[in-house]
Motif scaffolding. Sequence first.
Motif, PDB file in Angstrom:
ATOM      1  N   VAL A  56       0.713  -1.347   0.077  1.00  0.00           N
ATOM      2  CA  VAL A  56       0.079  -0.058  -0.079  1.00  0.00           C
ATOM      3  C   VAL A  56       0.914   1.301   0.005  1.00  0.00           C
ATOM      4  N   PRO A  57       0.710   2.125  -0.936  1.00  0.00           N
ATOM      5  CA  PRO A  57       1.376   3.515  -0.875  1.00  0.00           C
ATOM      6  C   PRO A  57       1.020   4.318   0.538  1.00  0.00           C
ATOM      7  N   MET A  58       2.338   4.390   1.187  1.00  0.00           N
ATOM      8  CA  MET A  58       2.250   5.228   2.535  1.00  0.00           C
ATOM      9  C   MET A  58       2.718   6.293   2.530  1.00  0.00           C
ATOM     10  N   ALA A  59       2.512   7.169   3.599  1.00  0.00           N
ATOM     11  CA  ALA A  59       3.101   8.441   3.615  1.00  0.00           C
ATOM     12  C   ALA A  59       4.487   8.327   3.955  1.00  0.00           C
ATOM     13  N   PRO A  60       5.403   9.666   3.469  1.00  0.00           N
ATOM     14  CA  PRO A  60       6.831   9.289   3.443  1.00  0.00           C
ATOM     15  C   PRO A  60       7.208   9.162   4.998  1.00  0.00           C
ATOM     16  N   ALA A  61       8.560   8.615   5.291  1.00  0.00           N
ATOM     17  CA  ALA A  61       9.048   8.234   6.577  1.00  0.00           C
ATOM     18  C   ALA A  61       8.887   9.452   7.390  1.00  0.00           C
ATOM     19  N   GLY A  62       8.322   9.358   8.732  1.00  0.00           N
ATOM     20  CA  GLY A  62       8.061  10.457   9.606  1.00  0.00           C
ATOM     21  C   GLY A  62       6.960  11.359   9.175  1.00  0.00           C
ATOM     22  N   LYS A  63       6.361  11.511   8.129  1.00  0.00           N
ATOM     23  CA  LYS A  63       5.126  12.201   7.912  1.00  0.00           C
ATOM     24  C   LYS A  63       3.909  11.616   8.347  1.00  0.00           C
ATOM     25  N   VAL A  64       2.931  12.587   8.322  1.00  0.00           N
ATOM     26  CA  VAL A  64       1.467  12.208   8.910  1.00  0.00           C
ATOM     27  C   VAL A  64       0.765  11.799   7.759  1.00  0.00           C
ATOM     28  N   ALA A  65      -0.196  10.947   8.102  1.00  0.00           N
ATOM     29  CA  ALA A  65      -1.059  10.666   7.060  1.00  0.00           C
ATOM     30  C   ALA A  65      -2.470  10.985   7.357  1.00  0.00           C
ATOM     31  N   TRP A  66      -3.399  11.273   6.486  1.00  0.00           N
ATOM     32  CA  TRP A  66      -4.581  11.769   6.868  1.00  0.00           C
ATOM     33  C   TRP A  66      -5.483  10.903   7.865  1.00  0.00           C
ATOM     34  N   SER A  67      -5.200   9.672   7.760  1.00  0.00           N
ATOM     35  CA  SER A  67      -5.971   8.908   8.798  1.00  0.00           C
ATOM     36  C   SER A  67      -5.493   9.133  10.380  1.00  0.00           C
ATOM     37  N   GLU A  68      -4.329   9.667  10.351  1.00  0.00           N
ATOM     38  CA  GLU A  68      -3.831  10.082  11.530  1.00  0.00           C
ATOM     39  C   GLU A  68      -4.399  11.201  12.292  1.00  0.00           C
ATOM     40  N   VAL A  69      -4.760  12.203  11.180  1.00  0.00           N
ATOM     41  CA  VAL A  69      -5.566  13.450  11.637  1.00  0.00           C
ATOM     42  C   VAL A  69      -6.647  12.931  12.174  1.00  0.00           C
ATOM     43  N   LEU A  70      -7.492  12.151  11.723  1.00  0.00           N
ATOM     44  CA  LEU A  70      -8.675  11.888  11.920  1.00  0.00           C
ATOM     45  C   LEU A  70      -8.519  11.350  13.501  1.00  0.00           C
TER      46      LEU A  70
END
Lengths: 445, 671
Positions: free
Chosen positions: B446-460
């Motif tokens: 699965v394409p994932m956020a770059p190392a150390g960065k935040v993904a939108w699911s984490e915002v939720l």
Amino acid sequence: MATTLTPKTTASVGKVILSARNLHKIFKTPEGNDLLVLDNIHLDLAESEIVALLGRSGSGKSTLLRCLIGLISPSSGEVRYRNRPVTGPMPGMAMVFQSFALFPWLTVLENVELGLETQGVPEGERRRRALEAIDLIGLDGFESAYPKELSGGMRQRVGFARALVTNPDVLLMDEPFSALDVLTAENLRTELLDLWEERRIPTKAILMVTHNIEEAVLMADRVLILSSNPGRIISNQRIDLPRPRDRNDPAFIAVVETIYRAMTTPEAAFVGAAAAEIDHTSLGMRLPEAEVAQIIGLIERVEAGPDRGRDDLPALAAEMQLDADDLFVITDAAELLGFAQTCEGDITLLPEGVKLARSDIQERKVLFAEHLMNRVPLAAHIRRVLAARPDHRAPRERFLTELEDFMGAEEAARTLDTAIDWGRYAELFEYDAREGRLRLPENGG
Amino acid sequence: MRTTFPDAGVLRPRLKLTPWDAVVVPLIIVIILLLTIAFQGASQPFDVATTPDLTVSLDPINLPYYGLRTVFRMFLAVLLSLLFTFTVATLAAKSRRAEMVIIPALDFLQSLPILGFLTVTTAIFLGVFRGSLLGLEAASIFAIFTSQVWNMAFSFYHSLITIPRELREAAAVLRLSPWKKFWKLEVPFAMPGLIWNTMMSVSGGWFFVVASEVIAVVGRDNDQYLPGVGSYIALAIEQADIAAMVYAGLTLLIIILIYDQLIFRPIVAWSEKFKFEQSEAQEVAQSWMLRLLQRSGFASSLNAVGAAVRRSIPTLPVREASGSRVEAQSDPRPMDRAIDRVWYGMVIAVTLWAVWFLATYMFGPGLGFENGRVLAANPNVNTDLDPEIARQFAAFGVTANPDQTVWLSDVCAATAGGTQVSAELAALVRNERVGAPDDLAAACAVPMAPAGKVAWSEVLECLWLGLLTTMRVVIWIGISTLVWTPIGVWIGLRPRVAQFVQPLAQFAAAFPANLLFPVAVVLIATYALPQNLFQAPLMILGAQWYILFNVIAGTVSIPNELKEAAQVLGLRGWAWWRKLIIPAIFPAFVTGGITASGGSWNASIVSEVVSWGATTLTLSGLGAYIAYWSTGEFNPHVGLGMLVMGLLVLAFNRLFWRRLYMLAETRFRLD
């Protein structure tokens, strides 16, 4: 007390010290409209004269005073002090404030010294001169007191000492006695006049703003009357009474009467036009801030007075212990509502006014409401708007914004509050201060 | 103009020693000595690479010195706060354009969690004070500073813009220079409010002192313990040393008492004279220390020297005809409007840039999207941030970061998308202390956020955690209101009791509540109590006192006639509460409530994760999230947590407290 040995008859008019030419001041209303406060003022203050500036509240007298001393800049025109343009407060001019404006964290001595500090006076001399001024103004023994320990009269003495310590050429006073009780004010006035008469202060000229006509006649060599909306100088009257002046002297009473007349001319009146000429269709009409009880009280008093429906304003003011200014607010309101007429320093009840005075509480409300609807467009407008709305409610803000097209924010709020006050009494509408909403009475009024 | 310094008359005639000097002179010398010792300790060399880990000793003999260091930090933080207040708040009050930027910025900064700042700034200060312990000291001081400064700046700003018009005019007519006007008019006018706010801030500051002396440093396996009471407490908690906790508590008690008696009481008593009121107050604050100083000949000589110094600063030559104008309503000139437009443009541009910068910083390129698809989260598999596990991963060629994080994407990269996993690595991945997905290959696909960065699911997720913490704050503020209001009213109605309890409550507010957290841990762990019921209230432990003493103050100030009228009218029971007490104490309560809720938000970072010895209890919430990601270096996750908390607090204040405040101002004012 006043013990002048050589009463002067006429103040000899000397060289002009402070002058204003073509002075205009325009304020912006919150809605961005221009509001003319001072209109083409010409004014000269000459050596060895005391000039009193009279006018209704809201006539811009304080604004004029602040333009003269350089606290605010005129929109156009020029103020010159000893032939130099005034662009800000200058040495040589001092000011006494209505609410004293003392620095509460400084002692009396420090407050007085403050004026000298900025003039670069060395410390030793500063102390000496400050003590002298304190002594002169009758404050010795209080040097190390803080203002809050002093009574109002003593505080204003500090205000005077702070102004006089700089040996000002011109002293400007903004209603200096109006925050004091009657006796204290009288006492301080007399002492100031003594200092002036005996030339114990180097001040060459005094300009004072006041709304107390007697005070003006008591102190001034010349009285200027400022009209309202916009402020223009409509009368310039010399007062050649010998000093000390006596309130019971017929000549004194005559001068007071003349000034009352000048102040009850249509131009001087609060709304800026005679009652008959008021544009009763304009929302922009300002309302004098009088309470209903005061208006009705005055009308009842005049109706029951010795002349049955007619009375002399100076006498009324004295009897009711009101400043002319406060009395005028009430007479203006009575005039505006079509219950009375003022002219030549007298107030005369109109037939409707007599009727009002003689009715009972309920009839009174009906009559008042009728006059309010017919003669105060704002009240009628509020009724119309409320009636047009399905829930018969409207926020106060709505009307305020409308009024701000015509006047400044404070003025608009005052006018609206007065209209609300009158309308509530007349049961034309109700007001919920908590929600800030106006509404029609439940029973439909 | 005077040019000699100090002028001869100043010193000689006034240097009359009085018996009081026997106390004052030694006291001053001791204070100077202590400051020197503290500064020497704080400026020792510290090299990130070579200096051994900083630690403290639990031997109570060290506590006086640790106390000194802690006080020193507090002292510097207050000084810095004052400096900031005098400059920034003044600028906001004087310049319309600056005001437009500064006020909203302060409002937002004040909503941000204080301990978050510790993470943000450590690296910066270590860089600034390279090779010196001052870097770590500065980070700790800065965290305390942020707990105090906003409040003070707002108070000062508010005072400056409410200076009565006639006083400003008097200053103009007297032609005071801006400098003189500042010291003679503006600062004195703002003084009472500023001092009160400083005192409140310092009270709150003790809490953060304790929490900000243990600092995580990037590149170090262990946390650094700056010598101080806070570190001492932290170590005592780690080693579950009860005796040490008691010693530390006593030390803090004494420090706070000394601070109160030697510094704040005298200042409050002294500031009475700045109160802008027309009549003399009935009750005037008293301080024995102030009386001592006022009677001491030495202190007044010092004062005289100070005054001489001030006088000898050459004043500007008096300008002939130019004071400043005081405009009521300025008519903006065309030039002004043009500058305004440029300024607004700049502010908008900078804001947009900042938002964009923050977004890319948090989400990486593509702002969390790739080819129109939302990127999956890229979790840190070293969930305990264990340096040992990070080293093991590094041995397999997986990038381990200085803050011990190991990102899933890096694991994938080292294993060709999770397909080539050696047996040893597989064992490591399956270690229960490693949070890697079971099916590595599927997760890597699965394409994932770059190392150390935040993904939108984490915002939720972060918003959800924020909601949990909000609920805790609301519930516990509510409960402490229900508990303390009757008690506060009871006390307030009895002036004698109030006089005695009021300072105690203030003192309790200053006493750092984190000291008591371990008690809760032990209780919860021993009796297996439900965490939500017993751990959550920790966040209100320190903040509840604000509610209590504001309720007391509100009750005390109810006019006697009003109480008598209620009695005559026969108000009793619930009606008495509803018609008299609640409306009368409402304004005071709202002020206390605002402070208490701000305090508990901040405390959530410390109280959602508490430990004692080997036991650590975690409540899921935004505070725990921020605490977890405070790894010693500012990172997108901490940024996200702080941002969400800041926005939540801002929203909470705007939607809830501000409305209550307006209501209190308009409807329930007793005057």
